[in-house]
Design an enzyme around this catalytic site. Sequence first.
Site, short mmCIF file in Angstrom:
data_model
loop_
_atom_site.label_atom_id
_atom_site.label_comp_id
_atom_site.label_asym_id
_atom_site.label_seq_id
_atom_site.Cartn_x
_atom_site.Cartn_y
_atom_site.Cartn_z
N CYS A 79 65.03 13.57 -58.21
CA CYS A 79 65.04 14.02 -56.82
C CYS A 79 63.62 14.28 -56.34
CB CYS A 79 65.89 15.29 -56.70
SG CYS A 79 66.10 15.86 -54.98
N CYS A 80 62.81 14.94 -57.17
CA CYS A 80 61.42 15.21 -56.80
C CYS A 80 60.63 13.91 -56.66
CB CYS A 80 60.75 16.11 -57.84
SG CYS A 80 61.30 17.83 -57.78
N CYS A 83 62.00 23.62 -52.18
CA CYS A 83 63.22 23.20 -51.51
C CYS A 83 64.29 24.29 -51.62
CB CYS A 83 63.74 21.91 -52.13
SG CYS A 83 62.66 20.49 -51.86
N CYS A 108 66.64 24.59 -54.76
CA CYS A 108 65.99 24.79 -56.06
C CYS A 108 65.06 26.00 -56.07
CB CYS A 108 65.21 23.53 -56.45
SG CYS A 108 66.23 22.04 -56.54
N CYS A 118 57.17 19.83 -59.88
CA CYS A 118 57.79 18.84 -59.00
C CYS A 118 57.27 17.45 -59.28
CB CYS A 118 57.55 19.20 -57.54
SG CYS A 118 55.86 18.92 -56.99
#
EC number: 1.8.4.10
Length: 244
Positions: free
Chosen positions: A119-120, A202, A205, A228
């Site tokens: 995702c990062c 985010c 998270c 990240c």
Amino acid sequence: MPPNDPANRAARLNDWYRLNAAVTVLRHALTAPESGRLALVSSFGAESVVLLHMVSVIERATPVIFLDTEMLFAETLVYQQELTERLGLRDVRIVRADAAERAAEDPDATLHLRDADACCALRKSRPLARALAGFDGWITGRKRFQGGARAHMDFFEPEPATGRMKINPLAHWTQEDVRTYMEENRLPRHPLVARGYPSIGCMPCTSPVQDHEDARAGRWRGAAKTECGIHVVNGQIIRKGENA
């Protein structure tokens, strides 16, 4: 080692500026012809306003890259808009993940639950790499007190993989220095800091931090992940607190 080798140039600059103040280092970076094209990468997070203010005083037209992961707190988005207007920043570039990549890799916005690293990469690392194309270097808000690999960080760091220079004007600052600068210049704090978020990423998270916890304890809480991926050099993760 060639005289224009990035590592040689970084060593020379660090030797010249090792006893100088952060604003002097930043002014050199933004005004010296040899610096080339630079951008400030800012998360508009808990401590970001310090460098943003310095840039606004030295050169407001400096490109500022803001990574909007589309999963940020609403407070961060509002703070970004307010600071941009208040400081008169003239070139804030809001960068997001490629729409096609996002649709293919995270169509239901749940990738962070299955694979936070992926995702990062999708929402931060790859968009930043594209945004920095064409720049000769970038300015970060990393500081030695954030620990890990940053404990011996210098003002100027070469990036062998890209040929860019990474500039860390606040490398030698303490938390008290950050607090004092913000107070003396009457700079607005990110609204989430007062609610227990000393490090802000985010929304899915990031969680509040207790007084006895490390400032980054609320990032990816309960997971082994601590980074990240933005500050990765030659496959090695460089510890990251606030990236601006």
